[in-house]
Every structure is written in structure tokens, then in C-alpha cells.
Design a protein around this motif. Structure first.
Motif, mmCIF file in Angstrom:
data_model
loop_
_atom_site.group_PDB
_atom_site.id
_atom_site.type_symbol
_atom_site.label_atom_id
_atom_site.label_comp_id
_atom_site.label_asym_id
_atom_site.label_seq_id
_atom_site.Cartn_x
_atom_site.Cartn_y
_atom_site.Cartn_z
ATOM 1 N N LYS A 279 -29.806 3.711 28.952
ATOM 2 C CA LYS A 279 -29.379 2.653 28.025
ATOM 3 C C LYS A 279 -27.888 2.801 27.711
ATOM 4 C CE LYS A 279 -33.920 2.609 25.769
ATOM 5 N NZ LYS A 279 -34.344 1.237 26.102
ATOM 6 N N THR A 280 -27.317 1.800 27.062
ATOM 7 C CA THR A 280 -25.967 1.924 26.517
ATOM 8 C C THR A 280 -26.091 2.626 25.173
ATOM 9 O OG1 THR A 280 -25.209 -0.092 27.625
ATOM 10 C CG2 THR A 280 -23.915 0.679 25.737
ATOM 11 N N ARG A 281 -25.527 3.841 25.084
ATOM 12 C CA ARG A 281 -25.674 4.666 23.881
ATOM 13 C C ARG A 281 -24.488 4.463 22.946
ATOM 14 N NH1 ARG A 281 -26.939 7.020 28.263
ATOM 15 N NH2 ARG A 281 -24.927 8.073 28.486
ATOM 16 N N VAL A 282 -24.793 4.046 21.743
ATOM 17 C CA VAL A 282 -23.787 3.840 20.694
ATOM 18 C C VAL A 282 -24.000 4.943 19.666
ATOM 19 C CG1 VAL A 282 -22.882 2.272 18.951
ATOM 20 C CG2 VAL A 282 -23.864 1.351 21.080
ATOM 21 N N VAL A 283 -23.022 5.835 19.493
ATOM 22 C CA VAL A 283 -23.204 7.005 18.632
ATOM 23 C C VAL A 283 -22.184 6.975 17.499
ATOM 24 C CG1 VAL A 283 -23.345 9.520 18.534
ATOM 25 C CG2 VAL A 283 -24.031 8.313 20.622
ATOM 26 N N ILE A 284 -22.689 7.028 16.266
ATOM 27 C CA ILE A 284 -21.838 6.963 15.075
ATOM 28 C C ILE A 284 -21.709 8.351 14.483
ATOM 29 C CG2 ILE A 284 -21.494 5.826 12.857
ATOM 30 C CD1 ILE A 284 -21.681 3.957 15.365
ATOM 31 N N GLY A 285 -20.503 8.923 14.548
ATOM 32 C CA GLY A 285 -20.252 10.266 14.036
ATOM 33 C C GLY A 285 -19.268 10.249 12.880
ATOM 34 N N GLY A 286 -19.184 11.397 12.195
ATOM 35 C CA GLY A 286 -18.257 11.524 11.073
ATOM 36 C C GLY A 286 -18.855 12.393 9.984
ATOM 37 N N ILE B 206 -29.087 1.534 22.463
ATOM 38 C CA ILE B 206 -29.647 2.404 21.435
ATOM 39 C C ILE B 206 -28.502 2.828 20.522
ATOM 40 C CG2 ILE B 206 -29.452 4.495 22.879
ATOM 41 C CD1 ILE B 206 -31.997 5.507 21.356
ATOM 42 N N VAL B 207 -28.719 2.711 19.219
ATOM 43 C CA VAL B 207 -27.725 3.087 18.212
ATOM 44 C C VAL B 207 -28.195 4.388 17.564
ATOM 45 C CG1 VAL B 207 -26.477 2.377 16.144
ATOM 46 C CG2 VAL B 207 -27.220 0.650 17.800
ATOM 47 N N LEU B 208 -27.369 5.424 17.652
ATOM 48 C CA LEU B 208 -27.748 6.751 17.186
ATOM 49 C C LEU B 208 -26.786 7.253 16.119
ATOM 50 C CD1 LEU B 208 -28.280 8.247 20.751
ATOM 51 C CD2 LEU B 208 -30.113 7.828 19.099
ATOM 52 N N GLU B 209 -27.335 7.704 15.003
ATOM 53 C CA GLU B 209 -26.507 8.395 14.015
ATOM 54 C C GLU B 209 -26.225 9.794 14.546
ATOM 55 O OE1 GLU B 209 -26.819 10.092 9.469
ATOM 56 O OE2 GLU B 209 -27.875 8.244 9.963
ATOM 57 N N GLY B 210 -24.964 10.136 14.713
ATOM 58 C CA GLY B 210 -24.570 11.386 15.375
ATOM 59 C C GLY B 210 -24.232 12.493 14.396
ATOM 60 N N ASP B 211 -25.197 13.345 14.126
ATOM 61 C CA ASP B 211 -25.029 14.455 13.194
ATOM 62 C C ASP B 211 -24.333 15.622 13.892
ATOM 63 O OD1 ASP B 211 -25.278 16.337 11.213
ATOM 64 O OD2 ASP B 211 -27.466 16.411 11.235
ATOM 65 N N LEU C 60 -26.499 21.663 13.868
ATOM 66 C CA LEU C 60 -27.087 22.264 15.065
ATOM 67 C C LEU C 60 -28.376 21.561 15.492
ATOM 68 C CD1 LEU C 60 -26.505 26.036 14.205
ATOM 69 C CD2 LEU C 60 -24.968 24.409 15.312
ATOM 70 N N SER C 61 -28.676 21.636 16.801
ATOM 71 C CA SER C 61 -29.791 20.890 17.370
ATOM 72 C C SER C 61 -31.150 21.522 17.096
ATOM 73 C CB SER C 61 -29.587 20.746 18.884
ATOM 74 O OG SER C 61 -28.435 19.987 19.152
ATOM 75 N N SER C 62 -31.269 22.843 17.263
ATOM 76 C CA SER C 62 -32.541 23.529 17.045
ATOM 77 C C SER C 62 -32.277 25.028 16.959
ATOM 78 C CB SER C 62 -33.522 23.237 18.191
ATOM 79 O OG SER C 62 -33.264 24.079 19.297
ATOM 80 N N PRO C 63 -33.298 25.830 16.581
ATOM 81 C CA PRO C 63 -33.095 27.287 16.546
ATOM 82 C C PRO C 63 -32.752 27.862 17.922
ATOM 83 C CG PRO C 63 -35.068 26.681 15.323
ATOM 84 C CD PRO C 63 -34.604 25.442 16.030
ATOM 85 N N MET C 64 -33.146 27.154 18.994
ATOM 86 C CA MET C 64 -32.850 27.610 20.352
ATOM 87 C C MET C 64 -31.564 27.007 20.906
ATOM 88 S SD MET C 64 -36.597 27.286 22.106
ATOM 89 C CE MET C 64 -35.833 27.315 23.725
ATOM 90 N N ASP C 65 -31.158 25.886 20.348
ATOM 91 C CA ASP C 65 -30.007 25.134 20.866
ATOM 92 C C ASP C 65 -28.987 24.977 19.740
ATOM 93 O OD1 ASP C 65 -28.188 23.398 21.964
ATOM 94 O OD2 ASP C 65 -29.691 22.012 22.766
ATOM 95 N N LEU C 66 -27.949 25.796 19.775
ATOM 96 C CA LEU C 66 -26.987 25.837 18.677
ATOM 97 C C LEU C 66 -25.823 24.868 18.862
ATOM 98 C CD1 LEU C 66 -26.942 29.698 18.003
ATOM 99 C CD2 LEU C 66 -28.421 27.930 17.034
ATOM 100 N N ARG C 67 -25.983 23.913 19.767
ATOM 101 C CA ARG C 67 -24.958 22.867 19.916
ATOM 102 C C ARG C 67 -25.140 21.812 18.823
ATOM 103 N NH1 ARG C 67 -26.165 20.911 25.884
ATOM 104 N NH2 ARG C 67 -28.281 21.318 25.100
ATOM 105 N N PRO C 68 -24.031 21.253 18.307
ATOM 106 C CA PRO C 68 -24.163 20.122 17.380
ATOM 107 C C PRO C 68 -24.926 18.974 18.031
ATOM 108 C CG PRO C 68 -21.946 21.002 17.289
ATOM 109 C CD PRO C 68 -22.634 21.696 18.437
ATOM 110 N N LYS C 69 -25.739 18.289 17.248
ATOM 111 C CA LYS C 69 -26.593 17.233 17.789
ATOM 112 C C LYS C 69 -25.797 16.179 18.559
ATOM 113 C CE LYS C 69 -30.201 17.392 14.170
ATOM 114 N NZ LYS C 69 -29.555 18.234 13.145
#
Length: 452
Positions: A103-110, A156-161, A164-173
Motif C-alpha cells: 500500500k501507499t504508507r502515510v506515516v505521521i511522526g513527531g 494506510i495512515v499510520l501514527e508513527g510512535d 521501542l517496538s517490543s522487548p525483542m525489537d528495540l528499534r523505534p516503531k
């Protein structure tokens, strides 16, 4: 597709479970605590676990995907069993990317404003009957869930937090979404338990920009110096579209937005919300909504839940609650309410509730944050400090941090509630502002409605 949720009761997790259930997936899940409204919403769809706790016997080889919530620990028995069986384990954002990679991903960060901007975009799309997939961090009027996934929608419109992603994945969401269209609303140091320096925090936004697909679009708030800097310094092949706070006036408690057709009354108010609106307009235009249609729709937007949400009004008195907790958002929200009601006594109450806000070293970031209020009140719970295993925060530290001699400080929930119940609502009117990501140690916001 059979999908199991480890920590299904979370706000984001249960909404994803509901969305996948609606899509036809077979859903199971576990959690050690499930609160409202998650409990009732899961129960209504037949997805509420029969009992609380972790049950490794639920994890079987025929499960197609395991989705791991942030609430689960790395030694979770179900997670260990899934790893033992070699099942595919996704973090929440990782799974959302899997659902949206075509899909075309629209991500809103800040650091602030992303929920409001995402909500504005979805409101405009819904108003004009444009169906899109989405994930947003608040319950919206006119939407059943906070997550909606289909096979057929193009966007798809995604709020971009940035957490961290999960206890196993320490990358920002928001590093996992690889946006085609991205927005950054503001950068103000937050989540200091994960990003110990401002420079480290800013770096996450630089990485986010670098993840935009080649030929993609970055919409950015040029009123924020740090956002402007990282956007302008980015060298990847993307198109950059700056936005700024539009012209507006406030007359008799109504905000009038300047548009090509003249001043237009809108439901939301405050410079920060008008700034959010400008960002949402650029995104909507890049999703096929023309300017006139955007203005028509946004005039009916009343705001996202807990974002400057009016909870009571009686004559000259009004009460709002807001999710504000970071220094920049507290300052912007307080100024917005004072600007909207300049002739009323503004009583601003802030609960220090998050890890960052209860950190003695970080407190100095709050200097001046409540200056726009006529009466400034800070509440914090020593129990919350202990639970987060932080050093004790003292009255003196808070008083010095806010640099306001008349600051009122409460640490006892009953005493704070008593203060609210015995406020003198003078004849010129009061604007009561309750800012917190918590509930002041158990305050019933419905009861506040009776105080005015």
C-alpha cells in the motif's frame, strides 16, 4: 491465518486483534491484566481470554504469526515457547508493515501532535467517503476501532510512535514503516529512559527521514527549528514540503481560520492545533483531497479523544482534559486555552506521571511551561516515583523546575480532589485545564462535570 497475541489487552494490541478478526483471521491471545474498554470490546467479539495469565500450552505449531506487545517481558513463557517452536514472531509495528507493504504508507511522526494530525486526516477522508486503512492512537468519533486493515484499500495512515517496538525489537516503531509519505510535527526530547540525550533522540527522526522510500514525500513543520534543520539536512532523494501555522483570529471564544474563501470558524483551537491542521492539509492534498474539500471537512473536526477534549461547560465556566505531559505540549496547551478564553481565570493542573516527567534531572525542562495559567497546580504521586524505581522527587525540586513562586503542589490524591471540589468559580468565569496521561491517583473525570 491463525494469529496469537501475547499481551492482547493493550490499547493498541486489542485494536489490532479486533481489526484482524474483522478481516477473517483466527485470533487467540493472553494477558496478565486486561482493563476497560479493552475487556468489554474483546469479550463482545469472543476474543477475551478465558483466564488471565500466560499459558505456553496455547502456543502450538499451527500458529502462523505471534504478535508480541510491549507489556510482555523477554522471559514470557508463551514467547519462550514460540521461540522454541520456531514460530514467526512480530512486534506490533512489524506486523503492521507486513499488512501494508503493498500500500501507499502515510506515516505521521513527531514528539507531539501526531495523534491529532492522524485524526484530522482520517476525519477528512471519512467525511468525503474515502476508505483508507489506518492505525491511530486515540478513539475517534465515527470510527469503531483504532486500527482498520483491508486487502483492497490503496492507502494506510499510520501514527508513527518513536518508542521501542517490543522487548525483542528495540528499534523505534516508526523506523519499521518505510513511509511513502511522511510528516514530522515537532521534536522535543522525550522517553529519556530510552534516549538518554537530546542528540540521541533527534537521531531517531533523522533515521525516520532516511527510511522514506526513494521519490517519497516529507511534510515538515518549519516552525520547529529542530524539525526544519533535520529536514533540510536530509540528502536522500525525496520531495520536501514545509508547513507553518496559518493565520487565525479568536473572537468571542470562537477560532476563525483564514482561508482563500475568508475566515472560517473551526471547532479546535490553539496555535499548536492550527499548526497540526496545516500539516494535515498537505497530507490530505497528497492523498487526492483538494484544498476546498479539506476546509469543508476540517470545519467539523472536534478533536481526538483526550486531546483538548471539552468535558464540561456551564455558563461562564468550562473544563478541558488533555493528554499533555511533555514540557512543550504542556506549554502549548496552556497557552491555547488562555488564548481561547482570555477573560477567564485559567486554572491549569498538570500531573507528572511519565518516566521522563518524574525524573529529577529532566524536571528543569518544564521551566515556564505553566506560565500562561493564572493558577498553576502540579500533582504527582510518590508511589508512582517508587514504582518506576526513580529517585525521590521533592517539593523544592518541582518548585525550582517550574520557576513559579505561586505554584501549588499536591502529592495526595484526596487532597487534590478536595482542592478541585472547593474551587471558587468567580463571576468572570473559570477555564479548568486537566493535563495528564494518568488520572491524578483515581480522579473520576465524570465527577468534574458536576463542579462547574
Amino acid at each position: 491465518m491463525r494469529t496469537h497475541f501475547i499481551a492482547i489487552g493493550g490499547s493498541a494490541m486489542h485494536n489490532l486483534a479486533l481489526a484482524l478478526h474483522s478481516k477473517g483471521y483466527v485470533i487467540t491471545g493472553s494477558d496478565d491484566a486486561i482493563f476497560e474498554p479493552s475487556r468489554t470490546r474483546l469479550e463482545k467479539r469472543g476474543l477475551l481470554p478465558e483466564e488471565l495469565g500466560w499459558f505456553p500450552e496455547k502456543i502450538t505449531a499451527d500458529i502462523d504469526a505471534v504478535i508480541l506487545g510491549m507489556h510482555a517481558k523477554a522471559n514470557n513463557p508463551e514467547l519462550l515457547k514460540a521461540q522454541e517452536l520456531g514460530l514467526k514472531i512480530y512486534s506490533y509495528p512489524e506486523f503492521l508493515y507486513e499488512q501494508s507493504k503493498d500500500k501507499t504508507r502515510v506515516v505521521i511522526g513527531g514528539s507531539h501532535g501526531k495523534t491529532t494530525i492522524t485524526s484530522m486526516i482520517l476525519h477528512v477522508m471519512n467525511y468525503h467517503n474515502r476508505d483508507v486503512d489506518y492505525m491511530v492512537g486515540a478513539q475517534l468519533e465515527g470510527f469503531d476501532t483504532m486500527v482498520h486493515l483491508t486487502e483492497e484499500n490503496d492507502f494506510i495512515v499510520l501514527e508513527g510512535d518513536e518508542y521501542l517496538s517490543s522487548p525483542m525489537d528495540l528499534r523505534p516503531k516508526f523506523h519499521l514503516y518505510q513511509p511513502n509519505i511522511a510528516l514530522i510535527s515537532g521534536i522535543a526530547w522525550d522517553h529519556i529512559n530510552v534516549f538518554p540525550t537530546f542528540e540521541n533522540y533527534v537521531e531517531q527522526f533523522e533515521i525516520f527521514i532516511a527510511k522514506i522510500t526513494n521519490g517519497g514525500i516529507l511534510v515538515y513543520n518549519e516552525n520547529d527549528p529542530e524539525v526544519k534543520r533535520v529536514a533540510e539536512e536530509a540528502t536522500n532523494p525525496i520531495r520536501k514540503l514545509p508547513y507553518h501555522t496559518p493565520e487565525y483570529t479568536v473572537k468571542d471564544g470562537i477560532t476563525l481560520l483564514e482561508t482563500p474563501e475568508g475566515p472560517m470558524p473551526i471547532e479546535v483551537f490553539g496555535a499548536h492545533n492550527l499548526n497540526n491542521l496545516a500539516g494535515a492539509k498537505w497530507i490530505c492534498q497528497n492523498m487526492g483531497i483538494d484544498e476546498a474539500d479539506f476546509y469543508e471537512a476540517i470545519a467539523t473536526f472536534k478533536g481526538a479523544s483526550k486531546r483538548l477534549e471539552k468535558i464540561a461547560e456551564n455558563g461562564r465556566n468550562v473544563a478541558y482534559k488533555d493528554f499533555a505531559h511533555s514540557p512543550s505540549k504542556v506549554s502549548a496547551t496552556t497557552r491555547a486555552v488562555k488564548e481561547q478564553y482570555p477573560d477567564r481565570t485559567l486554572i491549569a493542573c498538570l500531573e507528572l506521571h511519565t518516566y521522563s516527567s518524574l525524573n529529577a534531572e529532566f524536571l528543569k525542562e518544564y521551566e515556564g511551561a505553566l506560565d500562561a495559567a493564572d493558577v498553576a497546580v502540579v500533582f504527582y504521586s510518590p508511589d508512582a516515583v517508587a514504582i518506576k524505581q526513580l529517585q525521590e522527587v521533592t517539593y523544592d525540586q518541582i518548585s525550582k523546575a517550574f520557576n513559579r513562586e505561586d505554584l501549588i503542589i499536591y502529592t495526595n490524591p484526596a487532597a487534590f480532589k478536595d482542592y478541585l471540589y472547593h474551587l471558587k468559580y468567580d463571576t468572570k468565569g473559570v477555564a479548568l485545564l486537566l493535563m495528564s496521561s494518568g488520572n491524578y491517583g483515581g480522579l473520576n473525570f465524570d465527577e468534574v462535570k458536576t463542579l462547574l
